[in-house]
Design a protein around this motif. Structure first.
Motif, mmCIF file in Angstrom:
data_model
loop_
_atom_site.group_PDB
_atom_site.id
_atom_site.type_symbol
_atom_site.label_atom_id
_atom_site.label_comp_id
_atom_site.label_asym_id
_atom_site.label_seq_id
_atom_site.Cartn_x
_atom_site.Cartn_y
_atom_site.Cartn_z
ATOM 1 N N LEU A 1 -1.099 -7.029 16.773
ATOM 2 C CA LEU A 1 -0.794 -5.600 16.787
ATOM 3 C C LEU A 1 0.633 -5.375 16.307
ATOM 4 N N ALA A 2 0.900 -4.138 15.894
ATOM 5 C CA ALA A 2 2.251 -3.763 15.480
ATOM 6 C C ALA A 2 2.511 -2.336 15.915
ATOM 7 N N ALA A 3 3.779 -2.030 16.151
ATOM 8 C CA ALA A 3 4.193 -0.664 16.490
ATOM 9 C C ALA A 3 4.947 -0.099 15.299
ATOM 10 N N TYR B 1 -7.922 2.917 16.365
ATOM 11 C CA TYR B 1 -7.165 3.094 15.125
ATOM 12 C C TYR B 1 -8.099 3.301 13.932
ATOM 13 N N THR C 1 -2.519 -5.366 12.940
ATOM 14 C CA THR C 1 -1.979 -5.960 11.731
ATOM 15 C C THR C 1 -3.143 -6.459 10.872
ATOM 16 N N GLU D 1 1.211 -7.944 20.435
ATOM 17 C CA GLU D 1 2.147 -7.761 19.329
ATOM 18 C C GLU D 1 2.891 -9.066 19.049
ATOM 19 N N ARG E 1 0.895 -1.813 28.780
ATOM 20 C CA ARG E 1 2.016 -2.052 27.864
ATOM 21 C C ARG E 1 2.372 -3.534 27.815
ATOM 22 N N ARG F 1 0.205 1.306 19.265
ATOM 23 C CA ARG F 1 0.007 0.113 18.434
ATOM 24 C C ARG F 1 -1.136 0.310 17.454
ATOM 25 N N PRO G 1 -1.908 5.188 15.439
ATOM 26 C CA PRO G 1 -1.709 4.163 16.471
ATOM 27 C C PRO G 1 -2.203 4.629 17.836
ATOM 28 N N LEU H 1 -0.191 -5.128 25.589
ATOM 29 C CA LEU H 1 0.068 -4.731 24.200
ATOM 30 C C LEU H 1 1.247 -5.505 23.623
#
Length: 347
Positions: A62-64, A24, A74, A57, A50, A71, A30, A53
């Motif tokens: 992490l954030a989507a 990132y 944050t 999150e 996944r 991702r 992302p 991840l």
């Protein structure tokens, strides 16, 4: 929100988290499970990735940003990465030479401060900032010249060769002799002192009638002191260069954030107050997003380091401001090296 300890993560989770953050920061977009499985160096299926991840999150690291998107870290995730995982990339020999060459050119210290701000901007691809030392020069001479039309030019010469010009209104009824007398008096009292020190002595002498000046000359001196004091209070304390670097293609997708950041930079006194945190701590400081109230709306990061004079005293602060996706591993040592190089020029 505080970051969870690094020891709470499995080795697999740490590696995936590191790859997401580095990806990132390098691209500004992302990172998805397919990218990690395909060429990201993770020997797991996309489904397993996944799952990891999702756990990261859930932990707030992490954030989507969008459904089905990859991702991104944050602010808590970035803080964990910077504090516990980041591997600093030392400046290359070419980068070191460029810093020393640009800051080592002959000229007044003000030029070096301007150059340091521009240099930080060029090296980071963001905006560079330098807080000017809060110190007054030692004066050598003050001369006064009648410009006509009711104005006087005061030329202040410092012992280090720095020259400042100030213009202020001419008191009514001033004669040429009064102008010369006032100039000689100012030089006699100011030589070897700062303006603040000279102003204190001059004010005491005038108020107690010990100045041996006529009334017109006293009015001139008093008016000049008032103008110089006001000018010093209004003098900018922050040099910012490279705001245009904040307007890259990725940033323009969130134009409101960029506009908020540029508005924040216009508030130089507030930015200087932020940099003072690094000055007071006397060490490198990294502020990420909402960790600092000033830049909470624009979601920006600040990397700042104090610079010192030859006696080791902190005299100012310099740094970089940009989006939270700054290349911290590269920018942090650049800021540190620039601070040390600038400090060598400070007397």
């Amino acid at each position: 929100m505080a970051s969870p300890p690094l020891t709470d993560l499995t080795e697999r989770a740490r590696e995936i988290f590191r790859l997401v953050v580095e990806g990132y920061l390098a691209t500004g977009v992302p990172v998805g499970s397919k990218a990690l499985a395909g060429g990201g160096g993770v020997n797991l299926s996309p489904a397993s990735i996944r799952s990891v991840l999702a756990d990261l999150e859930h932990r707030g690291l992490l954030a989507a940003p969008h459904t089905s998107a990859g991702r991104m870290p944050t602010e808590s995730g970035l803080r964990l990465f910077v504090d516990a995982m980041m591997q600093v990339a030392e400046p290359t020999r070419e980068e070191r030479d460029a810093i020393e060459q640009r800051l080592g050119a002959n000229g007044p210290i003000e030029r070096a401060l301007e150059e340091a701000s521009a240099l930080l901007s060029d090296l980071s691809g963001a905006a560079g900032m330098v807080m000017v030392p809060g110190r007054e020069p030692i004066l050598a001479q003050i001369s006064l010249t009648n410009l006509g039309a009711g104005r006087i030019l005061a030329i202040l010469v410092a012992q280090d060769g720095h020259i400042e010009n100030r213009i202020f209104e001419l008191p009514p009824g001033l004669a040429g002799f009064s102008l010369e007398q006032a100039g000689n008096y100012l030089t006699e009292r100011a030589a070897g002192r700062t303006m603040a020190e000279a102003a204190r002595i001059i004010t005491e002498e005038i108020s107690s009638d010990r100045s041996a000046l006529d009334q017109a000359s006293r009015d001139l001196v008093a008016r000049g002191l008032a103008v110089w004091s006001h000018d010093a209070a209004q003098r900018p304390v922050l040099i910012v260069r490279g705001q245009a670097n904040l307007l890259d293609e990725i940033a323009l997708e969130d134009i409101d954030r960029v506009r908020s950041l540029l508005d924040d930079l216009e508030s130089k006194q507030s930015v200087a107050a932020l940099l003072d945190h690094a000055r007071e701590a006397q060490a490198m400081r990294i502020f990420i997003g909402s960790e600092n109230r000033l830049f909470s709306l624009s979601g920006s990061s600040v990397i700042a380091a104090p610079y010192r004079d030859r006696e080791g005293r902190v005299v100012g602060v310099l740094g970089v401001i940009g989006p939270t996706r700054l290349n911290y591993a590269r920018v942090v040592p650049m800021v540190d090296l620039t601070a040390r190089s600038l400090g060598k020029l400070m007397s």
